[in-house]
Design a protein around this motif. Structure first.
Motif, short mmCIF file in Angstrom:
data_model
loop_
_atom_site.label_atom_id
_atom_site.label_comp_id
_atom_site.label_asym_id
_atom_site.label_seq_id
_atom_site.Cartn_x
_atom_site.Cartn_y
_atom_site.Cartn_z
N ARG A 178 0.85 -1.19 0.00
CA ARG A 178 0.00 0.00 0.00
C ARG A 178 0.88 1.24 0.00
N GLU A 179 0.46 2.25 -0.73
CA GLU A 179 1.30 3.45 -0.93
C GLU A 179 0.99 4.53 0.09
N THR A 180 0.32 4.18 1.16
CA THR A 180 -0.02 5.12 2.22
C THR A 180 0.20 4.44 3.56
N GLU A 181 0.38 5.26 4.59
CA GLU A 181 0.52 4.71 5.93
C GLU A 181 -0.84 4.57 6.62
N VAL A 182 -1.90 5.00 5.95
CA VAL A 182 -3.24 4.87 6.51
C VAL A 182 -3.61 3.39 6.61
N GLU A 183 -4.20 3.00 7.74
CA GLU A 183 -4.57 1.60 7.93
C GLU A 183 -5.65 1.20 6.95
N PRO A 184 -5.43 0.14 6.16
CA PRO A 184 -6.42 -0.28 5.18
C PRO A 184 -7.49 -1.18 5.79
N ASP A 185 -8.56 -1.36 5.04
CA ASP A 185 -9.58 -2.33 5.44
C ASP A 185 -9.08 -3.72 5.03
N GLY A 186 -9.20 -4.67 5.90
CA GLY A 186 -8.69 -6.00 5.58
C GLY A 186 -9.49 -7.08 6.26
N PRO A 187 -9.05 -8.33 6.13
CA PRO A 187 -7.84 -8.74 5.42
C PRO A 187 -8.07 -8.83 3.91
N PRO A 188 -6.94 -8.80 3.15
CA PRO A 188 -5.57 -8.60 3.63
C PRO A 188 -5.28 -7.13 3.93
N TRP A 189 -4.20 -6.94 4.69
CA TRP A 189 -3.73 -5.60 5.02
C TRP A 189 -2.36 -5.41 4.36
N PRO A 190 -2.29 -4.80 3.17
CA PRO A 190 -1.01 -4.66 2.47
C PRO A 190 0.04 -3.95 3.31
N LEU A 191 1.30 -4.19 2.99
CA LEU A 191 2.41 -3.60 3.72
C LEU A 191 2.72 -2.19 3.21
N SER A 192 3.16 -1.33 4.10
CA SER A 192 3.54 0.04 3.75
C SER A 192 5.05 0.16 3.68
N SER A 193 5.52 1.31 3.20
CA SER A 193 6.96 1.54 3.10
C SER A 193 7.63 1.52 4.48
N GLU A 216 -7.15 -9.93 -11.38
CA GLU A 216 -8.40 -9.71 -10.65
C GLU A 216 -8.34 -8.52 -9.70
N ARG A 217 -7.11 -8.05 -9.36
CA ARG A 217 -6.95 -6.87 -8.51
C ARG A 217 -5.86 -5.99 -9.07
N ALA A 218 -6.14 -5.43 -10.24
CA ALA A 218 -5.14 -4.62 -10.94
C ALA A 218 -4.87 -3.29 -10.25
N ASP A 219 -5.66 -2.96 -9.23
CA ASP A 219 -5.50 -1.70 -8.52
C ASP A 219 -4.54 -1.81 -7.34
N ILE A 220 -4.12 -3.03 -7.00
CA ILE A 220 -3.27 -3.22 -5.83
C ILE A 220 -1.89 -3.74 -6.25
N PRO A 221 -0.85 -2.95 -6.06
CA PRO A 221 0.49 -3.44 -6.40
C PRO A 221 0.93 -4.55 -5.45
N GLN A 222 1.68 -5.49 -5.99
CA GLN A 222 2.26 -6.55 -5.20
C GLN A 222 3.77 -6.55 -5.43
N LEU A 223 4.50 -6.91 -4.40
CA LEU A 223 5.95 -6.83 -4.46
C LEU A 223 6.59 -8.19 -4.24
N ARG A 224 7.68 -8.41 -4.98
CA ARG A 224 8.60 -9.50 -4.65
C ARG A 224 9.93 -8.85 -4.33
N ILE A 225 10.33 -8.96 -3.08
CA ILE A 225 11.57 -8.35 -2.64
C ILE A 225 12.53 -9.44 -2.17
N GLU A 226 13.74 -9.36 -2.64
CA GLU A 226 14.80 -10.27 -2.17
C GLU A 226 15.70 -9.50 -1.23
N TYR A 227 15.83 -10.01 -0.02
CA TYR A 227 16.71 -9.42 0.99
C TYR A 227 17.87 -10.38 1.26
#
Length: 233
Positions: A178-193, A216-227
């Motif tokens: 999620r691109e905001t720190e505002v708490e989303p309605d969930g679940p799921p609750w996407p991760l913020s920066s 099916e949810r083109a409005d919600i970005p999803q991330l694959r991050i390698e740490y």
């Protein structure tokens, strides 16, 4: 007997059921309790498990194909393994895989699906990991478990995930963003920066990041991050 059926688009009432179960679990101060309820009530019908695809997650499979990791002699942990497909994909690469889920029903399902698997399937709560797992795994795979848990325990969950990565080990994270720190309605609750930044604070360096969208949810970005966790000095 569990029946493996083709995965269809989940009906809206199933999503509502998931939200109801999660809400009840949170109200009872046991936010992880609803997973086994959902698995148990499915009665072996995989179409009643919204995230079950009966195949490895495509972003995990793409990472394995692109990076071609050699797992021989290395340990891997799959967090919230569900029906086991991601764990099996890692095992085919030679990793010594431990896969856990809080749901005894899900673990039993895995064992029935893969009776001859070398994967160690165990019932464990992400909020209460065994002490001997501390910094024990060369590769840790976390796919959509953090986003399934509420924000009031998110810092604890992130700390738990980071704790099992061995020095110089890898964490592969696939979750909604999620691109905001505002708490989303969930679940799921996407991760913020700011939530993702906790991984860096815990000694993990971001190596790569891929953003993708589901049809099916083109409005919600999803991330694959390698740490990668810092190596010992």
């Amino acid at each position: 007997m569990f029946e493996e059926q083709p995965q269809n688009l989940q009906p809206q009432n199933l999503q509502q059921r998931v939200k109801q179960l999660a809400t009840e679990a949170i109200e009872n101060s046991n936010p992880t309790a609803w997973f086994d309820v959902l698995y148990s009530q499915s009665q072996g019908d995989v179409t009643q498990i919204p995230w079950a695809k009966l195949t490895a997650h495509p972003l995990l499979q793409d990472w394995l194909t692109t990076n071609n990791p050699q797992g021989q002699g290395k340990s891997a942990l799959v967090i919230g393994c569900g029906l086991g497909d991601d764990a099996q994909a890692l095992a085919t690469r030679g990793f010594q895989v431990t896969a856990f889920d809080i749901s005894p029903t899900a673990i039993n399902w895995c064992q029935q699906r893969f009776p001859n698997s070398c994967v160690k399937y165990v019932v464990v709560d992400l909020l209460g990991l065994p002490s001997h797992w501390e910094q024990a795994f060369d590769l840790v795979v976390e796919i959509r478990n953090i986003q399934a848990l509420p924000l009031n325990i998110r810092s604890t969950v992130i700390t738990s995930v980071a704790s099992v990565v061995a020095p110089a080990g890898t964490l592969l994270l696939i979750n909604r963003f999620r691109e905001t720190e505002v708490e989303p309605d969930g679940p799921p609750w996407p991760l913020s920066s700011s939530e993702l930044a906790q991984f860096t604070q815990l000694g993990l360096q971001e190596i790569s990041r891929v953003t993708f969208y589901e049809a099916e949810r083109a409005d919600i970005p999803q991330l694959r991050i390698e740490y990668q966790k810092s190596a010992p000095v």
